[in-house]
Design an enzyme around this catalytic site. Sequence first.
Site, PDB file in Angstrom:
ATOM      1  N   HIS A 159       0.979   8.787  -0.362  1.00  0.00           N
ATOM      2  CA  HIS A 159       1.830   7.610  -0.167  1.00  0.00           C
ATOM      3  C   HIS A 159       1.501   6.921   1.143  1.00  0.00           C
ATOM      4  O   HIS A 159       1.418   5.686   1.211  1.00  0.00           O
ATOM      5  CB  HIS A 159       3.300   8.024  -0.204  1.00  0.00           C
ATOM      6  CG  HIS A 159       4.241   6.858  -0.238  1.00  0.00           C
ATOM      7  ND1 HIS A 159       4.902   6.403   0.871  1.00  0.00           N
ATOM      8  CD2 HIS A 159       4.619   6.041  -1.257  1.00  0.00           C
ATOM      9  CE1 HIS A 159       5.652   5.365   0.549  1.00  0.00           C
ATOM     10  NE2 HIS A 159       5.493   5.112  -0.735  1.00  0.00           N
ATOM     11  N   HIS A 180       2.694  -2.265  -1.312  1.00  0.00           N
ATOM     12  CA  HIS A 180       4.023  -2.865  -1.179  1.00  0.00           C
ATOM     13  C   HIS A 180       3.932  -4.389  -1.124  1.00  0.00           C
ATOM     14  O   HIS A 180       2.888  -4.956  -0.876  1.00  0.00           O
ATOM     15  CB  HIS A 180       4.724  -2.345   0.073  1.00  0.00           C
ATOM     16  CG  HIS A 180       5.149  -0.919  -0.042  1.00  0.00           C
ATOM     17  ND1 HIS A 180       4.442   0.111   0.525  1.00  0.00           N
ATOM     18  CD2 HIS A 180       6.188  -0.341  -0.692  1.00  0.00           C
ATOM     19  CE1 HIS A 180       5.033   1.263   0.248  1.00  0.00           C
ATOM     20  NE2 HIS A 180       6.101   1.014  -0.488  1.00  0.00           N
ATOM     21  N   HIS A 186       3.826   3.517  -8.019  1.00  0.00           N
ATOM     22  CA  HIS A 186       4.814   4.585  -7.880  1.00  0.00           C
ATOM     23  C   HIS A 186       5.072   5.298  -9.209  1.00  0.00           C
ATOM     24  O   HIS A 186       5.357   6.507  -9.213  1.00  0.00           O
ATOM     25  CB  HIS A 186       6.107   4.021  -7.298  1.00  0.00           C
ATOM     26  CG  HIS A 186       6.024   3.705  -5.832  1.00  0.00           C
ATOM     27  ND1 HIS A 186       5.681   2.461  -5.366  1.00  0.00           N
ATOM     28  CD2 HIS A 186       6.210   4.486  -4.739  1.00  0.00           C
ATOM     29  CE1 HIS A 186       5.681   2.472  -4.038  1.00  0.00           C
ATOM     30  NE2 HIS A 186       5.991   3.690  -3.628  1.00  0.00           N
ATOM     31  N   HIS A 238      15.437  -0.684  -2.786  1.00  0.00           N
ATOM     32  CA  HIS A 238      14.365   0.242  -2.430  1.00  0.00           C
ATOM     33  C   HIS A 238      14.254   0.424  -0.917  1.00  0.00           C
ATOM     34  O   HIS A 238      14.390   1.530  -0.386  1.00  0.00           O
ATOM     35  CB  HIS A 238      13.022  -0.237  -2.996  1.00  0.00           C
ATOM     36  CG  HIS A 238      11.844   0.493  -2.418  1.00  0.00           C
ATOM     37  ND1 HIS A 238      11.011  -0.066  -1.464  1.00  0.00           N
ATOM     38  CD2 HIS A 238      11.375   1.739  -2.637  1.00  0.00           C
ATOM     39  CE1 HIS A 238      10.080   0.815  -1.130  1.00  0.00           C
ATOM     40  NE2 HIS A 238      10.271   1.913  -1.824  1.00  0.00           N
ATOM     41  N   HIS A 294      15.777   3.583   1.602  1.00  0.00           N
ATOM     42  CA  HIS A 294      14.847   4.277   2.505  1.00  0.00           C
ATOM     43  C   HIS A 294      15.437   4.311   3.920  1.00  0.00           C
ATOM     44  O   HIS A 294      15.455   5.364   4.581  1.00  0.00           O
ATOM     45  CB  HIS A 294      13.501   3.561   2.529  1.00  0.00           C
ATOM     46  CG  HIS A 294      12.491   4.096   1.566  1.00  0.00           C
ATOM     47  ND1 HIS A 294      11.818   5.271   1.782  1.00  0.00           N
ATOM     48  CD2 HIS A 294      12.038   3.620   0.380  1.00  0.00           C
ATOM     49  CE1 HIS A 294      10.986   5.503   0.774  1.00  0.00           C
ATOM     50  NE2 HIS A 294      11.104   4.519  -0.100  1.00  0.00           N
ATOM     51  N   PHE A 354       7.376   4.083   5.700  1.00  0.00           N
ATOM     52  CA  PHE A 354       6.547   4.490   4.568  1.00  0.00           C
ATOM     53  C   PHE A 354       5.527   5.579   4.895  1.00  0.00           C
ATOM     54  O   PHE A 354       5.134   6.344   4.028  1.00  0.00           O
ATOM     55  CB  PHE A 354       5.823   3.277   3.973  1.00  0.00           C
ATOM     56  CG  PHE A 354       6.767   2.276   3.364  1.00  0.00           C
ATOM     57  CD1 PHE A 354       7.899   2.687   2.704  1.00  0.00           C
ATOM     58  CD2 PHE A 354       6.514   0.913   3.466  1.00  0.00           C
ATOM     59  CE1 PHE A 354       8.779   1.769   2.144  1.00  0.00           C
ATOM     60  CE2 PHE A 354       7.385  -0.011   2.909  1.00  0.00           C
ATOM     61  CZ  PHE A 354       8.519   0.415   2.245  1.00  0.00           C
ATOM     62  N   HIS A 394      12.597   7.293  -6.005  1.00  0.00           N
ATOM     63  CA  HIS A 394      11.631   6.451  -6.701  1.00  0.00           C
ATOM     64  C   HIS A 394      11.672   6.637  -8.215  1.00  0.00           C
ATOM     65  O   HIS A 394      11.290   5.723  -8.964  1.00  0.00           O
ATOM     66  CB  HIS A 394      10.225   6.701  -6.156  1.00  0.00           C
ATOM     67  CG  HIS A 394       9.908   5.828  -4.993  1.00  0.00           C
ATOM     68  ND1 HIS A 394       9.444   4.538  -5.123  1.00  0.00           N
ATOM     69  CD2 HIS A 394      10.044   6.039  -3.653  1.00  0.00           C
ATOM     70  CE1 HIS A 394       9.294   3.989  -3.933  1.00  0.00           C
ATOM     71  NE2 HIS A 394       9.650   4.884  -3.020  1.00  0.00           N
TER      72      HIS A 394
END
Length: 602
Positions: free
Chosen positions: A192, A214, A223, A344, A348, A365, A378
């Site tokens: 990732h 992204h 994902h 999303h 996070h 990330f 996810h």
Amino acid sequence: MTSPSKLVLPLLFALIILLLIPLNTNFSNFFTIETLSNFFASFHEKSNHQSNNKQESNIVQSFKLSLKRSNWRYPFIGFKNIEDPASINPLLLPEPPSTFHNRSISLDASKCFLASLPHDAITHTNCCPPIPSPFKFKDFKDFASSNSPLKVRKPFHLVDEEVIAKFEKGIALMKALPKDDPRSFYQQSKIHCAYCNGAYHQQYPFENLKVDIHRSWLFFPFHRMYLYFFERILGNLIGDPNYALPFWNWDSIEGMQMPKYFTPLNSSLYHKLRHYNHMPPHVVDLNYNLNDSFVPPLKQISLNHATMYKQMVLASTKELFMGSPLRLGDESHPGIGSVESAPHNTVHKWVGASDTPNNEDMGTFYTAARDPIFYPHHTNLDRLWAVWKNLEQGRKDYSDDLDWLDSNFFFYDENANLVRVKIRDSIDTKKLGYVYQDVNMPWLNFKPTSKIKSKKLREANKAKILMSKEKTFFPLALDSIKSFIVERPKKLRSKIEKEQEEEVLVIEGIEFGSDKSIKFDVHVNDDEDELSDPDQTEFVGSFVSLHHGHNGKISTKFKLGISKVLENLEVDEDDDLVVTLVPKIGKGEVIIGNIMIEFLQK
């Protein structure tokens, strides 16, 4: 001035070409003045390490780039079928970007570079998973056997203890694998990081452009396949190939808190770098902006329902929901999709620790996948992709675009084989061997209402705002709450027009440092002195970005569907709108290039 010695190599090269050309060749079909001049100019340019300052078309620039990087064989390609002048291709070069027939994102997984991380990142910059030696991979096959029953992914609040125990055991076994095993939890988390922070680059001739999955149409398919192989690895380790990952159902009332299974200190699901004030039974904030002031649970649930309605229902087109196209030769971050921005990014941030530089681990990330809760988070997002396509008739993804379908990624399977996957392999979850359990979606009919109930009062409020506003000159820094008058290209659209096109608010030229966290809210026809809450119509959405790299600049855009918003506000006849931007995180760190309205086909 070029010295005689520097002309030896190009002259010798030209002599070899002339000796190889048959005597009856029509030279006019092979060489042109422009071709020869560009050819010799490339040597001159390379030897002097300087470029021509004249303005050139994209095609000429691409040709010169190709010449500088060309192999020795390029000048000979034109000899094929030389008796037919129509078939002769002088100094055949790669097509310029504007004429590529397929501009899918395809990377070379044998080349992985140091990631771009913030200067205060709490981890190292090597995010590269192991590279096979010699380098080899296999293309994706349909791993789901026709004889295998479909796996059903269920929410954490509805699974039994056996499913939880297997998940906990699988994570423990992955953590126990040697660190250099590509199936290990450590290496899976690095995948990732690599794909999100520029460790992979685009293919020739755009090797200088980093890949980031992204803020583009790559987000959902990447994902999905990342989770697919993670699930297979975990299932293989626990001896259950039919194991299905549970999902964190934060969009339902029962799931609006961190699942309790992630909090025991002796569990493999526990992770120390989390926000200590957000443990169960604290209700998750799906539009989190780092403000932990107390909100009554019932009010927070209402705000969450409104966020889900706006991000799912109002995002009526594929670009609004999935993000903007990213093709070969494009800079990363062309435009974020609705759900990727929130919930999303916001979830996070909500989970990430408050006492680390960038809210690590989940809050950024490059470390997010180190926390086991990353995966059920996810999995729910993957479920929402499937849900979105079935909300209303006519919703569809980019399945008619080859540039999207042929873009690919690399993952390791349960046998530690490197597998190349194309996006076309990810579209149908049933072909991948799984579906999601149906759950309640209370947000589906949660239509926000205006804080001002009377149309006349709304008109008077807007008139007051218009009188106080002067013409805006872009670009400008978003260092405070700012309102703008935005003209509407069309008004009084028919029902058919509204069914075919979505009216979209476009905020473009959004620029900020890649090592910054950014969030600003967007309001339409609202009052700066008394701004609406997220569960009211005037609040139309939020742009959210997490930390990415260091010393880089991100330039992107943000699109919001507003057709239903304008209907609810009863302003279809208006010539313009008042758009208000409210900085929440990164105040003064963002430049806004322009605000306009366009129309997207549904």
